[in-house]
Design an enzyme around this catalytic site. Structure first.
Site, PDB file in Angstrom:
ATOM      1  N   GLY A  33      41.260  19.872  41.266  1.00 42.35           N
ATOM      2  CA  GLY A  33      41.223  20.062  39.808  1.00 42.35           C
ATOM      3  C   GLY A  33      39.978  19.457  39.185  1.00 42.35           C
ATOM      4  O   GLY A  33      39.126  18.899  39.876  1.00 42.35           O
ATOM      5  N   ASP A  53      48.983  11.272  43.278  1.00 37.83           N
ATOM      6  CA  ASP A  53      49.281  12.245  44.332  1.00 37.83           C
ATOM      7  C   ASP A  53      50.799  12.436  44.394  1.00 37.83           C
ATOM      8  O   ASP A  53      51.528  11.507  44.757  1.00 37.83           O
ATOM      9  CB  ASP A  53      48.741  11.678  45.663  1.00 37.83           C
ATOM     10  CG  ASP A  53      49.054  12.589  46.839  1.00 37.83           C
ATOM     11  OD1 ASP A  53      49.832  13.549  46.690  1.00 37.83           O
ATOM     12  OD2 ASP A  53      48.507  12.317  47.937  1.00 37.83           O
ATOM     13  N   ALA A 111      56.059  26.439  41.287  1.00 32.58           N
ATOM     14  CA  ALA A 111      55.097  27.536  41.411  1.00 32.58           C
ATOM     15  C   ALA A 111      55.069  28.014  42.854  1.00 32.58           C
ATOM     16  O   ALA A 111      54.530  27.352  43.737  1.00 32.58           O
ATOM     17  CB  ALA A 111      53.709  27.054  41.001  1.00 32.58           C
ATOM     18  N   TYR A 142      49.665  27.304  53.834  1.00 27.05           N
ATOM     19  CA  TYR A 142      49.987  27.534  52.419  1.00 27.05           C
ATOM     20  C   TYR A 142      51.288  28.338  52.311  1.00 27.05           C
ATOM     21  O   TYR A 142      52.221  27.951  51.608  1.00 27.05           O
ATOM     22  CB  TYR A 142      48.830  28.291  51.778  1.00 27.05           C
ATOM     23  CG  TYR A 142      48.966  28.577  50.306  1.00 27.05           C
ATOM     24  CD1 TYR A 142      48.998  27.544  49.378  1.00 27.05           C
ATOM     25  CD2 TYR A 142      49.028  29.890  49.838  1.00 27.05           C
ATOM     26  CE1 TYR A 142      49.089  27.816  48.013  1.00 27.05           C
ATOM     27  CE2 TYR A 142      49.116  30.158  48.481  1.00 27.05           C
ATOM     28  CZ  TYR A 142      49.147  29.121  47.573  1.00 27.05           C
ATOM     29  OH  TYR A 142      49.232  29.399  46.226  1.00 27.05           O
TER      30      TYR A 142
HETATM   31  P1  NAD Z   1      44.087  24.770  41.095  1.00 31.76           P
HETATM   32  O1  NAD Z   1      43.508  24.318  42.394  1.00 31.76           O
HETATM   33  O2  NAD Z   1      43.170  25.112  39.992  1.00 31.76           O
HETATM   34  O3  NAD Z   1      45.116  23.703  40.555  1.00 31.76           O
HETATM   35  C1  NAD Z   1      45.947  22.946  41.390  1.00 31.76           C
HETATM   36  C2  NAD Z   1      45.932  21.517  40.887  1.00 31.76           C
HETATM   37  O4  NAD Z   1      46.839  20.731  41.683  1.00 31.76           O
HETATM   38  C3  NAD Z   1      44.555  20.861  40.998  1.00 31.76           C
HETATM   39  O5  NAD Z   1      44.201  20.281  39.758  1.00 31.76           O
HETATM   40  C4  NAD Z   1      44.743  19.794  42.087  1.00 31.76           C
HETATM   41  O6  NAD Z   1      43.900  18.683  41.915  1.00 31.76           O
HETATM   42  C5  NAD Z   1      46.225  19.477  41.936  1.00 31.76           C
HETATM   43  N1  NAD Z   1      46.831  18.918  43.148  1.00 31.76           N
HETATM   44  C6  NAD Z   1      46.779  19.422  44.405  1.00 31.76           C
HETATM   45  N2  NAD Z   1      47.460  18.636  45.256  1.00 31.76           N
HETATM   46  C7  NAD Z   1      47.968  17.612  44.508  1.00 31.76           C
HETATM   47  C8  NAD Z   1      48.772  16.477  44.800  1.00 31.76           C
HETATM   48  N3  NAD Z   1      49.193  16.210  46.047  1.00 31.76           N
HETATM   49  N4  NAD Z   1      49.124  15.651  43.788  1.00 31.76           N
HETATM   50  C9  NAD Z   1      48.711  15.901  42.517  1.00 31.76           C
HETATM   51  N5  NAD Z   1      47.935  16.964  42.176  1.00 31.76           N
HETATM   52  C10 NAD Z   1      47.574  17.802  43.166  1.00 31.76           C
HETATM   53  O7  NAD Z   1      45.057  26.005  41.444  1.00 31.76           O
HETATM   54  P2  NAD Z   1      45.787  27.021  40.450  1.00 31.76           P
HETATM   55  O8  NAD Z   1      45.220  28.352  40.687  1.00 31.76           O
HETATM   56  O9  NAD Z   1      45.867  26.461  39.081  1.00 31.76           O
HETATM   57  O10 NAD Z   1      47.253  27.004  41.099  1.00 31.76           O
HETATM   58  C11 NAD Z   1      48.304  26.229  40.537  1.00 31.76           C
HETATM   59  C12 NAD Z   1      49.610  26.538  41.244  1.00 31.76           C
HETATM   60  O11 NAD Z   1      49.911  27.935  41.123  1.00 31.76           O
HETATM   61  C13 NAD Z   1      49.589  26.227  42.735  1.00 31.76           C
HETATM   62  O12 NAD Z   1      50.840  25.681  43.111  1.00 31.76           O
HETATM   63  C14 NAD Z   1      49.393  27.576  43.369  1.00 31.76           C
HETATM   64  O13 NAD Z   1      49.963  27.628  44.657  1.00 31.76           O
HETATM   65  C15 NAD Z   1      50.109  28.499  42.396  1.00 31.76           C
HETATM   66  N6  NAD Z   1      49.566  29.877  42.448  1.00 31.76           N
HETATM   67  C16 NAD Z   1      48.393  30.196  41.828  1.00 31.76           C
HETATM   68  C17 NAD Z   1      47.919  31.504  41.897  1.00 31.76           C
HETATM   69  C18 NAD Z   1      46.659  31.927  41.196  1.00 31.76           C
HETATM   70  O14 NAD Z   1      46.350  33.121  41.202  1.00 31.76           O
HETATM   71  N7  NAD Z   1      45.909  31.049  40.582  1.00 31.76           N
HETATM   72  C19 NAD Z   1      48.629  32.467  42.627  1.00 31.76           C
HETATM   73  C20 NAD Z   1      49.795  32.081  43.261  1.00 31.76           C
HETATM   74  C21 NAD Z   1      50.276  30.787  43.148  1.00 31.76           C
END
Ligand code: NAD
Length: 315
Positions: A33, A53, A111, A142
């Site tokens: 992030g 975390d 999610a 994943y």
């Molecule tokens: P992103 O990488 O922008 O955001 C994920 C966030 O989670 C990041 O800010 C990261 O630092 C934080 N993170 C990861 N592991 C962590 C941990 N152990 N503790 C605390 N924070 C943690 O991704 P996104 O696209 O915003 O995705 C968000 C969610 O939506 C995810 O769960 C992803 O699997 C799901 N998702 C997204 C999409 C998409 O198209 N963007 C599609 C399917 C599913």
């Protein structure tokens, strides 16, 4: 409370809940992030942020009504680099947050992803389809983390009567996507804005469907407030080939980039398209933002990024 708050979707969810007058607690360990995504919220009295975390024990003081668990690396480039953290946040992280929800009597939405369908043998994919996933392939870390997440969430619902929601998110795009997250759409936009050639993996006939972020957030918001514990697909069924998308992006940026082809990565799904009948019926939801408008807003955002970020070649 929103986990993954500094990420793409998490930060838009924080904005939405703030706009609805909630007190929002954001949590993120910043592994993928960027604090810039929530910087505008720091001055608000109804926003708190914890850098933590969630795969480790999670505690927050006070009452919680809703938890949205969005923390997880989400793009192939991320989860291939940090496979163990990806498995941990989907499993241990989910377990920690289910425990937190139980202790606070909060409702929790997790999610999930269209990746639970793997390389699907049916199209479009309804929620009843069980998927075609290779557990030991590179994407398995994943896909299986998310499948475990769903199973654990249903178990807490069935055993403890916890109020749970599961959203299966299909490809979503919009402002605050990371330029270098390896996904086709931001990569194409950056390449086009730089006037570089757009790189397509495979012959470009594989299809994807893209949902604009405000549509996705609306679907998630409605699901959270609905009375339905089984998974619901949220995405845009408007399917297109990667090659068409590349051409649309070249046109929308007004540049004259070429397209070059590279070999397809292992286990890359050939098609992905949501069946959203359930979301339509249960949530009265359907996407409303056209691709033209969505691309315009996304390209506009990418144009505001510092030139040196746009020029980086690690995407
Ligand atoms: P992103 O990488 O922008 O955001 C994920 C966030 O989670 C990041 O800010 C990261 O630092 C934080 N993170 C990861 N592991 C962590 C941990 N152990 N503790 C605390 N924070 C943690 O991704 P996104 O696209 O915003 O995705 C968000 C969610 O939506 C995810 O769960 C992803 O699997 C799901 N998702 C997204 C999409 C998409 O198209 N963007 C599609 C399917 C599913």
């Amino acid at each position: 409370m929103v986990t993954g708050a500094a990420g793409f979707l998490g930060s838009h969810l924080c904005d939405r809940f703030i706009a609805e007058d909630f007190h929002v607690i954001g949590m993120d360990n910043l592994i993928t992030g960027d604090l810039r995504n929530v910087a505008h919220l720091f001055k608000l009295p109804n926003f708190e942020f914890y850098q933590h975390d969630v795969s480790k024990f999670v505690h927050v003081p006070g009452q919680l009504d809703y938890i949205l668990h969005f923390a997880s690396p989400a793009s192939p480039i991320d989860y291939l680099q940090i496979p163990i953290q990806t498995l941990k946040v989907g499993s241990l992280g989910t377990h920690n947050l289910l425990g937190l929800a139980k202790s606070k009597s909060a409702r929790i939405l997790v999610a999930s992803t269209s990746e639970v369908y793997g390389d699907p043998l049916v199209s479009p994919q309804p929620e009843e389809y069980w998927g075609n996933v290779n557990p030991v392939g590179p994407r398995g870390v994943y896909d299986e983390a998310k499948r475990f997440q769903e199973a654990m969430t249903m178990a807490y619902h069935n055993v403890h009567g916890l109020e749970t929601r599961i959203v299966r998110i299909f490809n979503t795009y919009g402002p605050r996507m990371r330029l270098n997250d390896g996904r086709a759409l931001p990569t194409f936009i950056a390449q086009a804005l730089n006037g570089d050639a757009l790189t397509i993996f495979g012959d470009g006939t594989q299809t994807r469907s893209f949902c604009y972020v405000s549509d996705q957030v609306e679907g998630i918001y409605r699901l959270l407030l609905a009375d339905y514990a089984l998974p619901v697909n949220i995405g845009n069924p408007d399917e297109m080939t990667i090659i068409d998308m590349a051409q649309e992006i070249i046109e929308a940026t007004g540049k004259r980039s070429n397209i070059v082809y590279h070999s397809l990565p292992i286990d890359d799904p050939k098609q992905r398209r949501p069946d959203i009948s359930k979301a339509r019926r249960l949530l009265h939801w359907a996407p409303v933002v056209s691709r033209e408008e969505g691309l315009r807003r996304t390209i506009e955002y990418f144009r505001t990024l510092p030139q040196e970020e746009l020029k980086r070649k690690d995407f």
